[in-house]
Write a protein that holds these residues in place. Sequence first.
Motif, PDB file in Angstrom:
ATOM      1  N   PRO A 240       0.831  -1.212   0.000  1.00 16.24           N
ATOM      2  CA  PRO A 240       0.000   0.000   0.000  1.00 16.24           C
ATOM      3  C   PRO A 240       0.864   1.260   0.000  1.00 16.24           C
ATOM      4  CG  PRO A 240      -0.865  -1.578   1.569  1.00 16.24           C
ATOM      5  CD  PRO A 240       0.447  -2.139   1.067  1.00 16.24           C
ATOM      6  N   GLY A 241       0.446   2.228  -0.783  1.00 14.84           N
ATOM      7  CA  GLY A 241       1.193   3.480  -0.887  1.00 14.84           C
ATOM      8  C   GLY A 241       2.210   3.472  -2.009  1.00 14.84           C
ATOM      9  N   GLU A 242       2.540   2.291  -2.518  1.00 17.34           N
ATOM     10  CA  GLU A 242       3.541   2.238  -3.604  1.00 17.34           C
ATOM     11  C   GLU A 242       2.909   2.617  -4.935  1.00 17.34           C
ATOM     12  OE1 GLU A 242       7.009  -0.407  -3.744  1.00 17.34           O
ATOM     13  OE2 GLU A 242       5.802  -1.742  -2.505  1.00 17.34           O
ATOM     14  N   ARG A 243       3.712   3.246  -5.772  1.00 18.47           N
ATOM     15  CA  ARG A 243       3.264   3.622  -7.119  1.00 18.47           C
ATOM     16  C   ARG A 243       3.120   2.379  -7.994  1.00 18.47           C
ATOM     17  NH1 ARG A 243       6.373   8.509  -5.729  1.00 18.47           N
ATOM     18  NH2 ARG A 243       8.303   7.317  -5.621  1.00 18.47           N
ATOM     19  N   ILE A 244       2.042   2.328  -8.797  1.00 22.34           N
ATOM     20  CA  ILE A 244       1.824   1.228  -9.745  1.00 22.34           C
ATOM     21  C   ILE A 244       2.117   1.692 -11.172  1.00 22.34           C
ATOM     22  CG2 ILE A 244       0.187  -0.460 -10.666  1.00 22.34           C
ATOM     23  CD1 ILE A 244      -1.616   0.155  -8.227  1.00 22.34           C
ATOM     24  N   VAL A 245       1.528   2.826 -11.539  1.00 22.86           N
ATOM     25  CA  VAL A 245       1.547   3.229 -12.947  1.00 22.86           C
ATOM     26  C   VAL A 245       1.590   4.747 -13.058  1.00 22.86           C
ATOM     27  CG1 VAL A 245      -0.994   3.138 -13.057  1.00 22.86           C
ATOM     28  CG2 VAL A 245       0.312   2.998 -15.169  1.00 22.86           C
ATOM     29  N   LEU A 246       2.305   5.213 -14.071  1.00 20.26           N
ATOM     30  CA  LEU A 246       2.304   6.633 -14.415  1.00 20.26           C
ATOM     31  C   LEU A 246       1.951   6.758 -15.900  1.00 20.26           C
ATOM     32  CD1 LEU A 246       3.196   9.657 -13.639  1.00 20.26           C
ATOM     33  CD2 LEU A 246       5.306   9.083 -14.828  1.00 20.26           C
ATOM     34  N   ALA A 247       0.956   7.597 -16.181  1.00 20.76           N
ATOM     35  CA  ALA A 247       0.648   7.949 -17.574  1.00 20.76           C
ATOM     36  C   ALA A 247       0.667   9.468 -17.631  1.00 20.76           C
ATOM     37  CB  ALA A 247      -0.720   7.411 -17.983  1.00 20.76           C
ATOM     38  N   ALA A 248       1.482  10.022 -18.497  1.00 24.05           N
ATOM     39  CA  ALA A 248       1.607  11.479 -18.572  1.00 24.05           C
ATOM     40  C   ALA A 248       1.763  11.901 -20.021  1.00 24.05           C
ATOM     41  CB  ALA A 248       2.801  11.950 -17.747  1.00 24.05           C
ATOM     42  N   ALA A 249       1.206  13.075 -20.339  1.00 28.56           N
ATOM     43  CA  ALA A 249       1.199  13.546 -21.723  1.00 28.56           C
ATOM     44  C   ALA A 249       1.506  15.033 -21.783  1.00 28.56           C
ATOM     45  CB  ALA A 249      -0.177  13.278 -22.347  1.00 28.56           C
ATOM     46  N   ALA A 250       2.313  15.423 -22.771  1.00 25.88           N
ATOM     47  CA  ALA A 250       2.659  16.832 -22.982  1.00 25.88           C
ATOM     48  C   ALA A 250       2.036  17.309 -24.287  1.00 25.88           C
ATOM     49  CB  ALA A 250       4.178  16.993 -23.055  1.00 25.88           C
ATOM     50  N   ALA A 251       1.370  18.474 -24.219  1.00 29.32           N
ATOM     51  CA  ALA A 251       0.738  19.045 -25.407  1.00 29.32           C
ATOM     52  C   ALA A 251       0.876  20.563 -25.366  1.00 29.32           C
ATOM     53  CB  ALA A 251      -0.740  18.643 -25.460  1.00 29.32           C
ATOM     54  N   ALA A 252       0.455  21.197 -26.444  1.00 33.78           N
ATOM     55  CA  ALA A 252       0.541  22.653 -26.488  1.00 33.78           C
ATOM     56  C   ALA A 252      -0.365  23.281 -25.431  1.00 33.78           C
ATOM     57  CB  ALA A 252       0.153  23.144 -27.885  1.00 33.78           C
ATOM     58  N   HIS A 253      -1.544  22.666 -25.202  1.00 27.22           N
ATOM     59  CA  HIS A 253      -2.521  23.254 -24.281  1.00 27.22           C
ATOM     60  C   HIS A 253      -3.081  22.193 -23.336  1.00 27.22           C
ATOM     61  CE1 HIS A 253      -2.352  26.899 -26.635  1.00 27.22           C
ATOM     62  NE2 HIS A 253      -2.512  26.155 -27.734  1.00 27.22           N
ATOM     63  N   ARG A 254      -3.730  22.647 -22.257  1.00 31.43           N
ATOM     64  CA  ARG A 254      -4.152  21.733 -21.203  1.00 31.43           C
ATOM     65  C   ARG A 254      -5.221  20.742 -21.651  1.00 31.43           C
ATOM     66  NH1 ARG A 254      -7.353  26.154 -20.251  1.00 31.43           N
ATOM     67  NH2 ARG A 254      -9.511  25.779 -19.622  1.00 31.43           N
ATOM     68  N   GLY A 255      -6.112  21.172 -22.562  1.00 29.59           N
ATOM     69  CA  GLY A 255      -7.208  20.296 -22.963  1.00 29.59           C
ATOM     70  C   GLY A 255      -6.692  18.988 -23.533  1.00 29.59           C
ATOM     71  N   ALA A 256      -5.792  19.087 -24.489  1.00 28.65           N
ATOM     72  CA  ALA A 256      -5.237  17.884 -25.124  1.00 28.65           C
ATOM     73  C   ALA A 256      -4.424  17.070 -24.120  1.00 28.65           C
ATOM     74  CB  ALA A 256      -4.365  18.279 -26.313  1.00 28.65           C
ATOM     75  N   ALA A 257      -3.684  17.748 -23.257  1.00 24.48           N
ATOM     76  CA  ALA A 257      -2.842  17.036 -22.284  1.00 24.48           C
ATOM     77  C   ALA A 257      -3.707  16.221 -21.318  1.00 24.48           C
ATOM     78  CB  ALA A 257      -1.973  18.030 -21.514  1.00 24.48           C
ATOM     79  N   LEU A 258      -4.791  16.820 -20.829  1.00 20.86           N
ATOM     80  CA  LEU A 258      -5.655  16.120 -19.866  1.00 20.86           C
ATOM     81  C   LEU A 258      -6.444  15.010 -20.542  1.00 20.86           C
ATOM     82  CD1 LEU A 258      -6.886  19.181 -17.768  1.00 20.86           C
ATOM     83  CD2 LEU A 258      -5.351  17.360 -17.006  1.00 20.86           C
ATOM     84  N   GLU A 259      -6.971  15.283 -21.732  1.00 22.57           N
ATOM     85  CA  GLU A 259      -7.723  14.248 -22.451  1.00 22.57           C
ATOM     86  C   GLU A 259      -6.831  13.068 -22.807  1.00 22.57           C
ATOM     87  OE1 GLU A 259     -11.090  14.538 -25.417  1.00 22.57           O
ATOM     88  OE2 GLU A 259     -10.056  16.453 -25.699  1.00 22.57           O
TER      89      GLU A 259
END
Lengths: 145, 85
Positions: free
Chosen positions: A82-101
Motif C-alpha cells: 500500500p502506498g507504492e506507485r503502480i503506474v504513471l501515464a503522462a502527456a505533454a501538449a501545447a494546451h491543457r485540454g489535449a494534455a488532460l484528455e
Amino acid sequence: MLRIAVQAADFAPGEALDALAALGGGGIGCFLGVVRPPVACLTLEHYPGMTEAAMRRIAEAAVARFDLLGCVVIHRVGRLAPGERIVLAAAAAAHRGAALEATAFLIDWLKTDAPFWKKERLEGGEERWVEARAADVAARKGWGV
Amino acid sequence: MAIRVLYFAWLRERVGMPEESVAPPPDIATVGALADWLAARDAAHAAAFAEPGCVRAAVNQDFADRSAPVAPGDEVAFFPPVTGG
C-alpha cells in the motif's frame, strides 16, 4: 518523445514530468496510480514482449490523436505494498485540454489493452485475482476506436 | 513444428505451468479449437478452461478471438481479461 517502461523498480514521477515539460508545450497531464488499503499486497503479472508492444501502440495512438509533443507510460510489475506507485501515464501538449484528455485516454486504454493482471492479498490474508470491471471496458469504448 | 502455449494469471495457476509445447492434430486450426483440445487433456487443463467466457487469447502476441487461425510455430497465450493500470 515516447517513454515506455515495464519494470519492478519504483520510478520518479518528477523526472518523467520534467522531461515532458522540457519539450516546450504549455501543458502536462499526469495520472499516477497507487496501491491502496484494504489491499495488503498487490502482485502484478504481465506478458513480457506483448506488454511493451501494446503500451507502445497505446502511446503512439495517443500522440497521433491528441497531437502530443510526448508521453510517458511506466507500469510496475511484481509485489507492491500500500502506498507504492503502480503506474504513471503522462502527456505533454501545447494546451491543457489535449494534455488532460490524452492522459485519460492513456490510462483508459492501458486498463483494457495491455496484458497485465493484478492479484491482491487483503489485510485479512485472503488472496484473489482482480476481475476486469465493466466500467473500464465502457470507458475504453467511450473513446470510439 | 509444435505450438508454444503460454498461460497467465489464474489460468497459469490452474494448469500448473506457465507454458508448454503441444502438437495437436492438423484439424485443430483455430484458437477456439485449440482451447477445447487443451481442455480435454486432463483435469487441470479442464479447470483452466472451465469458464470460456472468462478466457482471452493472443496469437503471436496480438489479441485474438476464438475464430483466429493457429498453426505450428505460433505462440498462443491464454489468460483472463486484463486488469492493469
